[in-house]
Scaffold this motif. Structure first.
Motif, mmCIF file in Angstrom:
data_model
loop_
_atom_site.group_PDB
_atom_site.id
_atom_site.type_symbol
_atom_site.label_atom_id
_atom_site.label_comp_id
_atom_site.label_asym_id
_atom_site.label_seq_id
_atom_site.Cartn_x
_atom_site.Cartn_y
_atom_site.Cartn_z
ATOM 1 N N UNK A 183 0.813 -1.216 0.000
ATOM 2 C CA UNK A 183 0.000 0.000 0.000
ATOM 3 C C UNK A 183 0.850 1.271 0.000
ATOM 4 N N UNK A 184 2.157 1.141 -0.113
ATOM 5 C CA UNK A 184 3.036 2.310 -0.050
ATOM 6 C C UNK A 184 2.984 3.054 -1.377
ATOM 7 N N UNK A 185 2.658 4.323 -1.309
ATOM 8 C CA UNK A 185 2.580 5.148 -2.505
ATOM 9 C C UNK A 185 3.809 6.051 -2.592
ATOM 10 N N UNK A 186 4.079 6.533 -3.792
ATOM 11 C CA UNK A 186 5.176 7.481 -3.989
ATOM 12 C C UNK A 186 4.912 8.758 -3.192
ATOM 13 N N UNK A 187 3.656 9.164 -3.102
ATOM 14 C CA UNK A 187 3.299 10.375 -2.357
ATOM 15 C C UNK A 187 3.648 10.226 -0.871
ATOM 16 N N UNK A 188 3.389 9.039 -0.293
ATOM 17 C CA UNK A 188 3.736 8.838 1.114
ATOM 18 C C UNK A 188 5.244 8.754 1.299
ATOM 19 N N UNK A 189 5.958 8.219 0.313
ATOM 20 C CA UNK A 189 7.415 8.222 0.375
ATOM 21 C C UNK A 189 7.946 9.650 0.346
ATOM 22 N N UNK A 190 7.346 10.496 -0.477
ATOM 23 C CA UNK A 190 7.714 11.915 -0.495
ATOM 24 C C UNK A 190 7.467 12.564 0.871
ATOM 25 N N UNK A 191 6.338 12.241 1.457
ATOM 26 C CA UNK A 191 5.958 12.849 2.740
ATOM 27 C C UNK A 191 6.932 12.477 3.844
ATOM 28 N N UNK A 192 7.228 11.186 3.982
ATOM 29 C CA UNK A 192 8.151 10.762 5.046
ATOM 30 C C UNK A 192 9.574 11.194 4.712
ATOM 31 N N UNK A 193 9.893 11.263 3.416
ATOM 32 C CA UNK A 193 11.209 11.725 3.007
ATOM 33 C C UNK A 193 11.446 13.175 3.372
#
Length: 340
Positions: free
Chosen positions: A316-326
């Protein structure tokens, strides 16, 4: 307050560090004893952000050992993880990361169906796998290190071993959306999931391990090593970047060849010293600064007061959530490890 649920790498490792953990009576005990040992809080942690904010946490030793899976003590293994989660919640920890095998066991054995642990009703929003931050850090390691080895991403072939897993699929999504890599090779055991991932990406070649590795300029390894499987380093390209995102990290001892650069994947360095002892016990090279990205995710959620199961559920990991946590990772002073 944040929490970390972890485990040691083997029975031998557990026995050797029992004294340091504060449990000398565990030092000479065998697997049967560790199967019955309860979770323990063994470390208090203080972390300061480069913003000046300070947070506090606790490390929960689950007393799970990988040998429990090898010896088919599945009930003991699952009980360890659930009991450690209940222990963390009972001690008022707001957000806790499941490290190492903890999240894998939780997902693979569908432990979300177990909500009641004795007198504790588990509140799953208090827990995160940390996989979003791990996937983000692996991708940033790849992007930053490859050019220094003479690997041009726009011409590179990237093989993702464990492509259908939670971290592997997230890495594939990032490579597809955020980079211009020439080719993505998808490697996993479940063919149905591979075809689903390929359809989602709109690209990627499905290959078996032995066919894919000699074609890859970059190998992202986020899968368990099946018994009997060996990587022949002589078949790998030179240069080749191999990012070991598994736990425990052991590819450096299995693959040794000039021109093959092996990096410990999913490891971050903090800009300031962290007050704790657990990273020394798990043999991190710079224990005051280096840690697993999954653990750092719970710290970031505490810094940002995002009390939610940020990483939860398979694929369920999205690129948008990776951007957010990044963004939060950079803000608070974490950076990808680029030397092994």
């Amino acid at each position: 307050m944040f929490g970390l649920i972890g485990h040691l790498t083997s029975l031998e490792h557990a026995q050797s560090v029992a004294n340091e953990l504060g449990y000398p009576e565990y030092a000479n005990q065998g697997l049967d004893f560790w199967c019955s040992a309860p979770p323990q809080i063994v470390d208090d942690i203080t972390v300061t952000s480069i913003t000046g904010q300070t947070i506090y946490g606790k490390y929960v030793e689950s007393c799970f050992l990988p040998e429990m899976l090898a010896n088919r003590r599945i009930k003991a293994a699952t009980r360890k993880i659930i009991n450690a989660m209940a222990h963390a919640q009972k001690h008022g920890i707001d957000i806790t990361a499941l490290g190492g095998f903890s999240s894998i066991i939780f997902e693979n054995f569908n432990l979300q169906q177990i909500q009641q642990v004795r007198n504790v009703k588990l509140e799953f929003e208090r827990f995160t796998t940390g996989n979003t931050h791990t996937a983000y850090i692996i991708c940033r390691q790849l992007e930053q290190l490859a050019p220094t080895l003479g690997i041009e991403l726009s011409k590179a072939t990237v093989a993702v071993c464990g492509a259908t897993g939670d971290i592997g699929s997230a890495v594939c999504r990032w490579l597809n959306a955020r980079t211009d890599v020439a080719e993505i090779l998808l490697i996993a055991r479940n063919q149905e999931r591979l075809h689903d991932l390929q359809a989602e990406l709109g690209r990627g070649k499905i290959m078996d391990l032995n066919e894919a590795l000699p074609k890859a300029d970059i190998i992202v390894w986020v899968a368990s090593m099946p018994k009997g499987v060996e990587i022949d380093p002589n078949t790998l390209k030179q240069p080749c970047l191999l990012i070991d995102g598994g736990y425990p990290k052991n590819l450096a001892t299995r693959v040794q060849r000039p021109g093959v650069h092996i990096l410990n994947g999913g490891i971050v360095e903090h800009s300031l010293d962290i007050d704790w002892k657990i990273m020394k016990i798990v043999n991190m090279d710079v224990p005051g600064r280096q840690l697993f990205a999954c653990f750092a995710e719970s710290m970031l959620l505490e810094f940002e007061k995002w009390y939610t199961n940020f990483s939860w559920g398979r694929n369920r990991i999205t690129v948008e959530k990776m951007d957010q946590i990044g963004h939060a990772s950079v803000k608070h002073g974490f950076r990808p490890l680029l030397d092994s």
